[in-house]
Design a protein around this motif. Structure first.
Motif, PDB file in Angstrom:
ATOM      1  N   THR A  31     -74.532  -9.475  17.446  1.00  0.00           N
ATOM      2  CA  THR A  31     -75.228  -9.708  18.706  1.00  0.00           C
ATOM      3  C   THR A  31     -74.602 -10.901  19.412  1.00  0.00           C
ATOM      4  OG1 THR A  31     -77.391 -10.099  19.719  1.00  0.00           O
ATOM      5  CG2 THR A  31     -76.936 -11.284  17.685  1.00  0.00           C
ATOM      6  N   GLU A  32     -74.772 -10.955  20.692  1.00  0.00           N
ATOM      7  CA  GLU A  32     -74.328 -12.125  21.437  1.00  0.00           C
ATOM      8  C   GLU A  32     -75.151 -13.329  20.978  1.00  0.00           C
ATOM      9  OE1 GLU A  32     -73.343 -13.368  26.057  1.00  0.00           O
ATOM     10  OE2 GLU A  32     -74.671 -11.679  25.639  1.00  0.00           O
ATOM     11  N   PRO A  36     -73.274  -1.194  22.524  1.00  0.00           N
ATOM     12  CA  PRO A  36     -73.046  -2.328  23.435  1.00  0.00           C
ATOM     13  C   PRO A  36     -73.253  -3.693  22.779  1.00  0.00           C
ATOM     14  CG  PRO A  36     -74.315  -0.614  24.530  1.00  0.00           C
ATOM     15  CD  PRO A  36     -74.205  -0.207  23.096  1.00  0.00           C
ATOM     16  N   ALA A  37     -74.169  -3.781  21.827  1.00  0.00           N
ATOM     17  CA  ALA A  37     -74.414  -5.058  21.148  1.00  0.00           C
ATOM     18  C   ALA A  37     -73.174  -5.517  20.382  1.00  0.00           C
ATOM     19  CB  ALA A  37     -75.602  -4.940  20.195  1.00  0.00           C
ATOM     20  N   ARG A  42     -70.742  -6.941  22.883  1.00  0.00           N
ATOM     21  CA  ARG A  42     -71.186  -8.267  23.317  1.00  0.00           C
ATOM     22  C   ARG A  42     -70.944  -9.308  22.219  1.00  0.00           C
ATOM     23  NH1 ARG A  42     -75.572  -5.191  25.447  1.00  0.00           N
ATOM     24  NH2 ARG A  42     -76.886  -5.773  23.659  1.00  0.00           N
ATOM     25  N   ASP A  50     -67.185 -10.125  22.223  1.00  0.00           N
ATOM     26  CA  ASP A  50     -66.809 -10.989  23.354  1.00  0.00           C
ATOM     27  C   ASP A  50     -67.355 -12.393  23.177  1.00  0.00           C
ATOM     28  OD1 ASP A  50     -65.514  -8.840  24.442  1.00  0.00           O
ATOM     29  OD2 ASP A  50     -67.102  -8.345  25.883  1.00  0.00           O
ATOM     30  N   TYR A  51     -68.552 -12.494  22.610  1.00  0.00           N
ATOM     31  CA  TYR A  51     -69.138 -13.807  22.351  1.00  0.00           C
ATOM     32  C   TYR A  51     -68.277 -14.594  21.358  1.00  0.00           C
ATOM     33  CZ  TYR A  51     -72.238 -17.285  20.273  1.00  0.00           C
ATOM     34  OH  TYR A  51     -72.765 -18.451  19.778  1.00  0.00           O
TER      35      TYR A  51
END
Length: 516
Positions: A310-311, A375-376, A379, A382-383
């Motif tokens: 998760t982000e 999508p998680a 994210r 990318d985080y």
């Protein structure tokens, strides 16, 4: 035949015990080494944490694959205290034509004269003492004494690595790894039985054993061991890591419908039809909270995001995500590469760099199979990229202003004699040193805790930390900055400043806003 006997409570057996047995076997050409499990040792009280049967099982597991080693439960089947003299009398009756060799450590040889019938011990067996490392343990003098008193035959052998069962138990109770300290089969058995830990873990381990398929339960044990290992490397809470790892798949046995209901209660927006393979993660967070009584939000979050990430992942989130992927039972094509990346990390920064590469590999693999990416996960990936880049940038821009900020943190925590020393042109190991003192061990540790916490808020994470347990000279390594936190006696003794202070490169931090 030559038969060696190594007795002990083996609570638990560890690699130091095996090294002693191997040393005697190889040096004296022993045909067999019997590892005799004490029932009630005469010289010490047994700690809690494992039954006699469990101690014996661990010794059996440790003997597997060891040439000539056998486990014996003869003493366990007797009544009363386990006396070596009685055991040797029994073994001599069983092996009247064989030569017995009793294997012991230095402490046992030195105390032999106080044993129950030491003359019988010396009559029935040749004594083999493994000497203590790094010092004169008095073995030669003790050997001479028992030879003169009882006619003993004594062989002194060189030291082997020194471990203690107490150390193993303390590490398990504190959420620290025991890999490399005990045989692998013994390590897995300890986790499987939840030995030497708290009642909560014992109860939850039994619950997982009862509800999960055997193969899934073995996977959970692998994740536990790996999570504890990573937590120890990265300075995270190993007890939380073990708890989250134990429960990360707690909802796996439920139907998709049941998982969907629990996941919804956790606030999940996963689609049961598309996300059925990962639905057990948020469902597990609900189950851990509602059925198993877990109230720690960090643990619940790590369970919740162990499949997708998760982000804003915490270090514990990252540890459980990684441990689930690289535990010993996994065998996907890139697993060895991923294990090497993550288990070789020396600090959170290098770990997260490796984790980013693992995320990229997994995303490519999933896409190559024509599957969509949650999508998680994107994210989270990318985080991680932003986070590792930001940390690298911050470390590269370490300057005088940052150094003063750190000095102020120490000053506010009542550190003494704070000095920042620029050593850019004097050594390649760092650009800056910060040196200060605490009034005693508790304050030195408190300074370390405070600086580590506040530095993390600034984006500074230490790559390593040394000396914390003793608390007399703690070093926090931030790469281009080394912080030395001293007990006053150590600071005076080592006088670190004299090596680097040329009179021009030192900032003495005296009070807020005043550095000279």
């Amino acid at each position: 035949m030559k038969i060696g006997i190594l007795g002990g409570s083996f609570h638990p057996i560890h690699n130091g015990h095996l090294d002693m047995a191997r040393s005697a076997r190889d040096a004296l050409g022993l045909d067999e080494v019997i590892l005799m499990v004490d029932r009630i040792p005469p010289h010490k009280e047994l700690a809690q944490g494992a039954t006699s049967e469990q101690r014996y099982t661990m010794v059996q597991l440790a003997c597997e694959g060891e040439v000539g080693f056998t486990a014996s439960d003869w003493e366990l089947n007797q009544t009363g205290t386990s006396y070596t003299a009685l055991t040797l009398m029994h073994l001599k009756e069983e092996h009247p034509q064989d030569q017995l060799f009793f294997i012991m450590g230095s402490d046992m040889l030195r105390s032999l004269t106080s044993w129950y019938h030491p003359e019988i011990v010396c009559e029935k067996a040749h004594l083999v003492c493994i000497c203590r490392a790094g010092q004169d343990g008095g073995e030669a003098e003790a050997a001479k004494q028992v030879t003169e008193l009882f006619g003993a035959k004594v062989t002194l052998l060189p030291p082997v690595r020194e471990l203690s069962s107490t150390e193993i138990r303390n590490r398990l109770a504190g959420g620290r790894p025991i890999s490399g300290l005990v045989p692998k089969a013994v390590e897995r058995y300890i986790y499987e039985q939840s030995l030497y830990t708290n009642e909560q873990l014992v109860t939850l381990t039994e619950a997982m054993r009862d509800t999960l398929k055997p193969s899934r339960f073995q996977h959970v044990l692998g994740v536990e061991m790996t999570a504890v290992q990573l937590a120890d490397i990265l300075g995270a809470d190993g007890r939380k890591a073990r708890l989250a790892a134990l429960l990360h798949d707690c909802a796996k046995y439920l139907s998709v419908t049941e998982q969907a209901i629990l996941a919804k209660r956790d606030g999940s927006t996963l689609d049961p039809e598309k996300d059925d393979m990962i639905l057990h993660a948020p469902a597990g967070a609900t189950l851990a909270r509602e059925q198993y009584g877990i109230t720690d939000d960090e643990v619940l979050e790590a369970i919740r995001y162990h499949t997708t990430g998760t982000e804003g992942m915490t270090l514990l989130d990252e540890i459980i995500w990684a441990a689930d992927l690289i535990e010993p039972g996994r065998d996907y094509p890139s697993v060895e590469k991923h294990r090497a990346l993550l288990l070789s990390a020396s600090d959170p920064i290098s770990f997260e760099k490796g984790l980013l590469l693992v995320f990229d590999d997994n995303i490519c693999y999933i896409q190559s199979r024509g599957n969509g990416i949650n999508p998680a996960t994107l994210r989270a990936r990318d985080y991680l990229e932003r986070k590792t880049t930001a940390k690298e940038t911050y470390m590269e821009t370490l300057n005088k202003e940052t150094i003063l900020q750190l000095c102020k943190i120490l000053y506010d925590k009542k550190a003494l004699d704070i000095r920042a020393i620029e050593v850019t042109d004097k050594t390649i190991i760092a650009d800056w040193f910060i040196v200060c003192s605490g009034r005693g061990v508790p304050q030195v540790k408190a300074l370390s805790d405070e600086l580590e916490e506040k530095a993390a808020e600034m984006g500074l994470i230490p790559r390593r930390k040394e000396g914390y347990q003793e608390g007399r000279w703690i070093v926090l390594d931030f790469g281009d900055l080394l912080v030395h936190l001293f007990h006053p006696e150590e600071r005076t003794y080592y006088n670190l400043e004299r090596l680097w202070d040329d009179g021009q490169n030192v900032i003495t931090y005296t009070e807020e806003g005043d550095a000279k």
